[in-house]
Design an enzyme around this catalytic site. Sequence first.
Site, PDB file in Angstrom:
ATOM      1  N   HIS A 131      -1.349  36.620 -74.160  1.00 17.90           N
ATOM      2  CA  HIS A 131      -2.680  36.044 -74.051  1.00 17.90           C
ATOM      3  C   HIS A 131      -2.608  34.518 -74.180  1.00 17.90           C
ATOM      4  O   HIS A 131      -1.564  33.959 -74.522  1.00 17.90           O
ATOM      5  CB  HIS A 131      -3.604  36.591 -75.137  1.00 17.90           C
ATOM      6  N   LYS A 135      -5.949  32.605 -78.721  1.00 16.70           N
ATOM      7  CA  LYS A 135      -6.232  33.915 -79.316  1.00 16.70           C
ATOM      8  C   LYS A 135      -5.707  33.945 -80.744  1.00 16.70           C
ATOM      9  O   LYS A 135      -4.573  33.540 -81.008  1.00 16.70           O
ATOM     10  CB  LYS A 135      -5.600  35.031 -78.477  1.00 16.70           C
TER      11      LYS A 135
END
Length: 242
Positions: A131, A135
């Site tokens: 990600h 995040k």
Amino acid sequence: MAQFGVIGHKGRMGQAIAEAIAEAGHTFQVGVDQGGDPKPIIGQCDVVVDFSSPDALARNLEAACSAGIPILVGTTGLEQDHFVALAEAANSIPVLQTGNTSLGVNLLEHLVRETASKLGPEWDIEILEMHHRMKVDAPSGTAKLLGEAAAEARGVKLSDAMDSGRHGQTGARREGAIGFATLRGGTVAGEHSVIFAGAEERITLSHSAENRMIFARGAVRGAAWLIGKEPGRYAMKDVLGL
């Protein structure tokens, strides 16, 4: 068409959900930002979508229960006490909680469950996810969702099989472990692969998210589906009829 409330509407996912609501022909009725009290306005909606934070979940569930409206929770990083609160709320209202609202990811979960049920413990399972750099939780909610599917298919608890802390001299891989690897960097919306590694062969099931709108569209579809349902716990597989 449904009247939507969005908790965390000023965040990136909240803004995407607002766009998806309009795209689907529904109405974005009200939004609650971080720290705001949802109780005074949540009753104006047919359904509420929560992509805020774990700390706000109990308050948001209480507001939805007080108003008697369904809630879809896409917040990640939840702990055991959050799941207890979700189960309690589901006694009063329809609740759909998921680590990923993408229709493609939820179909991937189904495929992982089917594959794990057919292959024995001699097939090693590894879950790789990547990600964007911003995040804050790891492994991702989606990776855990996929891990839960594999563990349940094998009749074990993910907490017993999960291996996400390899470093240094770890020794041989234990049979039946479900491994997790986490990558963070750039602006990646989300990539997940579940690898089934057997003797001299591998099966890899993968999903790549190119834009967070796929999660927003899935959340809107799932939330609209909840309207009119009986109180209880629901999942995206129910929305897809899996």
